[in-house]
Design a protein around this motif. Structure first.
Motif, mmCIF file in Angstrom:
data_model
loop_
_atom_site.group_PDB
_atom_site.id
_atom_site.type_symbol
_atom_site.label_atom_id
_atom_site.label_comp_id
_atom_site.label_asym_id
_atom_site.label_seq_id
_atom_site.Cartn_x
_atom_site.Cartn_y
_atom_site.Cartn_z
ATOM 1 N N GLN A 1 40.449 -78.744 -8.543
ATOM 2 C CA GLN A 1 40.956 -79.747 -8.423
ATOM 3 C C GLN A 1 41.157 -80.714 -7.816
ATOM 4 O O GLN A 1 42.186 -80.321 -5.942
ATOM 5 C CB GLN A 1 42.989 -79.226 -9.223
ATOM 6 C CG GLN A 1 42.647 -78.765 -10.676
ATOM 7 C CD GLN A 1 42.420 -80.196 -11.478
ATOM 8 O OE1 GLN A 1 42.658 -81.197 -11.135
ATOM 9 N NE2 GLN A 1 42.178 -79.799 -12.692
ATOM 10 N N ASN B 1 44.230 -83.180 -2.984
ATOM 11 C CA ASN B 1 44.264 -81.199 -2.566
ATOM 12 C C ASN B 1 42.958 -80.685 -1.262
ATOM 13 O O ASN B 1 42.146 -81.695 -0.919
ATOM 14 C CB ASN B 1 43.298 -80.226 -3.640
ATOM 15 C CG ASN B 1 42.960 -79.200 -2.908
ATOM 16 O OD1 ASN B 1 44.188 -78.919 -2.899
ATOM 17 N ND2 ASN B 1 42.440 -77.889 -4.501
ATOM 18 N N SER C 1 45.531 -71.340 -9.023
ATOM 19 C CA SER C 1 46.800 -72.255 -9.193
ATOM 20 C C SER C 1 48.277 -71.891 -9.577
ATOM 21 O O SER C 1 48.082 -71.523 -11.011
ATOM 22 C CB SER C 1 46.239 -73.838 -10.067
ATOM 23 O OG SER C 1 46.179 -73.565 -11.691
ATOM 24 N N PRO D 1 49.271 -80.512 -1.485
ATOM 25 C CA PRO D 1 48.938 -81.283 -2.417
ATOM 26 C C PRO D 1 49.127 -82.597 -0.656
ATOM 27 O O PRO D 1 49.988 -82.346 -0.156
ATOM 28 C CB PRO D 1 50.265 -81.323 -3.250
ATOM 29 C CG PRO D 1 51.010 -80.292 -2.215
ATOM 30 C CD PRO D 1 49.893 -79.256 -1.570
ATOM 31 N N ILE E 1 47.248 -75.455 -5.637
ATOM 32 C CA ILE E 1 46.448 -76.507 -5.768
ATOM 33 C C ILE E 1 45.258 -75.604 -5.618
ATOM 34 O O ILE E 1 44.763 -75.151 -5.036
ATOM 35 C CB ILE E 1 46.796 -77.481 -5.498
ATOM 36 C CG1 ILE E 1 47.492 -78.393 -5.791
ATOM 37 C CG2 ILE E 1 45.196 -77.943 -6.591
ATOM 38 C CD1 ILE E 1 47.351 -79.729 -5.217
ATOM 39 N N LEU F 1 54.317 -78.883 -7.490
ATOM 40 C CA LEU F 1 52.906 -78.198 -6.443
ATOM 41 C C LEU F 1 53.236 -77.110 -6.132
ATOM 42 O O LEU F 1 53.369 -77.082 -4.418
ATOM 43 C CB LEU F 1 52.754 -79.877 -6.414
ATOM 44 C CG LEU F 1 52.181 -80.818 -6.824
ATOM 45 C CD1 LEU F 1 51.996 -81.970 -5.635
ATOM 46 C CD2 LEU F 1 51.384 -80.736 -8.038
ATOM 47 N N ASN G 1 43.685 -76.671 -0.272
ATOM 48 C CA ASN G 1 44.628 -76.647 -1.548
ATOM 49 C C ASN G 1 46.494 -76.836 -1.377
ATOM 50 O O ASN G 1 47.075 -75.658 -2.194
ATOM 51 C CB ASN G 1 44.602 -74.741 -1.921
ATOM 52 C CG ASN G 1 43.673 -73.914 -2.274
ATOM 53 O OD1 ASN G 1 42.357 -74.873 -2.631
ATOM 54 N ND2 ASN G 1 43.056 -72.583 -2.287
ATOM 55 N N VAL H 1 45.402 -84.970 -8.148
ATOM 56 C CA VAL H 1 46.471 -84.140 -8.609
ATOM 57 C C VAL H 1 47.202 -84.886 -8.928
ATOM 58 O O VAL H 1 47.810 -86.092 -8.257
ATOM 59 C CB VAL H 1 47.652 -83.139 -8.203
ATOM 60 C CG1 VAL H 1 48.729 -83.094 -9.520
ATOM 61 C CG2 VAL H 1 46.454 -81.714 -8.595
#
Length: 406
Positions: A143, A161, A356, A166, A139, A136, A164, A146
């Motif tokens: 999205q 997300n 991404s 995780p 992102i 990751l 941007n 994930v």
């Protein structure tokens, strides 16, 4: 005490004895079911693990009470019934090994033992809260969630997300292919490893075997097909109504969740195109490490964009690997077409957004998948599209291996 030793050690036969203690049980006491959180940590699994840890502490009465809670919560949890049977036999001084009741099937007991071990090992080797799955890197805003599966650990992780980045939400036990991962051909009963997207729920009525829902993955992806991999029908789906969970390796290649867990993540799957990464022996890194790892690729993508926008054809083509391919051509064909188009040296503006970047798991050569929205404007063309590129790190430089519409 000898009976306790037989029960606790046989749960982990084939694996080194794990260093759990009362602290591990205390950790599980913090896991509470929150009815307001659809993605809350699996309450049923927490109870099961607590009962197994209580066994190892000699707390057989407490373990019996806990396993009864498990069965009350999930009446179709066959592993829980086996543990309860062992506890009853232990209290009667008749236990010889895990699942030693006279009617027990040795193959099924082996499956139950593997499932118990997987669930225990997960709880006793929790990742640091700050670490993230290594794939990751970045992102994009499109999205919201994930999903990352660690195939050899039988674990599915859900991330949200947030700006941007995780953010861990929950994780769940899963079943994968009976022959493991690295799917390559039809019927090999393996789960594919790579970067995929899960489509929205299948509408057609499915047999009870697939549980409450099924979400197809886009296997084989572009890289799979280029390598000659084939097969189809790889889904994320549930379990039969009479089965809470299946052994760690038991599917024909699909990723299988219990029906309650599948229901928990169902709302995020409905839109389709949910990012779905499957890795084997997944590596964990800090967000700072992930940022450092992607730094070179970020620069390479921007340099590619600038060289394309400048219409410096040879500089632009230098970003492509000799192994480059598309769905219809190779590097020679691509280069000829680009030289023809760019010979006019027209004014071009190119903007990339919603970018991404995902480190491709378990690739022999360091590789990443990059997706972005491309806004291309020239004197005679105004085009917007979602694009996908595969980049590989060769000769100490990131280069484009594949390019096409996403």
């Amino acid at each position: 005490m000898q009976i306790l030793k037989v029960l606790s050690v046989s749960l982990l036969i084939g694996s080194a004895l794990l260093p759990w203690n009362a602290t591990a049980i205390d950790h599980l006491e913090q896991v509470k079911f929150n009815g307001n959180n659809n993605f809350a940590a699996n309450y049923t699994e927490s109870l099961l693990v607590r009962s197994l840890l209580q066994i190892t502490q000699g707390q057989l009465q407490q373990a019996s009470q806990t396993i009864d809670q498990v069965i009350q919560t999930a009446p179709n949890f066959k592993l829980a019934y086996l543990v309860r049977g062992d506890l009853l036999m232990a209290r009667a001084q008749q236990l010889q090994s895990f699942g030693s009741a006279p009617e027990s099937n040795p193959d099924k007991v082996s499956d139950f033992r593997a499932e118990a071990r997987m669930r225990l090992e997960h709880y006793l080797a929790k990742q640091a809260p700050s670490s993230i799955p290594e794939p990751l890197w970045q992102i994009d805003a499109s999205q919201q969630y994930v999903i990352v599966v660690d195939a050899d650990k039988s674990r599915l992780y859900l991330y949200r997300n947030v700006n941007n980045q995780p953010q861990y939400v929950a994780d769940y036990y899963v079943t994968v292919g009976r022959n493991g991962s690295e799917k390559s051909s039809e019927g090999d009963k393996r789960t594919p490893v790579g970067v995929y997207y899960a489509d929205s729920q299948l509408i057609k009525k499915l047999p009870d075997f697939y549980g409450n829902a099924a979400y197809p993955l886009n296997y084989p992806n572009e890289w799979d097909r280029h390598q000659g991999k084939n097969g189809h029908g790889i889904w994320l789906h549930g379990t039969p109504s009479d089965t809470y969970s299946r052994p760690p390796r038991a599917s024909d290649g699909c990723v299988v969740l219990s029906n309650p867990d599948l229901k928990a993540i169902g709302p995020i799957m409905q839109k389709g195109k949910t990012l779905f990464i499957v890795a084997n022996n997944m590596q964990w890194v800090s967000p700072d490490q992930a940022a450092t790892q992607k730094m070179g690729l970020t620069k390479a993508v921007e340099d590619w964009r600038k060289d394309w926008e400048s219409q410096d054809t040879e500089a632009y083509l230098s970003h492509y690997s000799n192994q480059f391919f598309t769905q219809s051509t190779n590097l020679d064909g691509w280069s000829k077409e680009k030289r023809r188009i760019q010979a006019y040296k027209m004014h071009v503006e190119i903007q990339l957004s919603n970018v991404s970047m995902f480190r491709y798991p378990n690739s022999q050569q360091q590789m990443a998948v990059v997706n972005f929205d491309q806004d291309y404007k020239s004197d005679n063309l105004d085009s917007k599209m979602r694009k996908r590129q595969y980049w590989i790190f060769e000769n100490q430089r990131w280069k484009i291996l594949y390019e096409g519409a996403a």
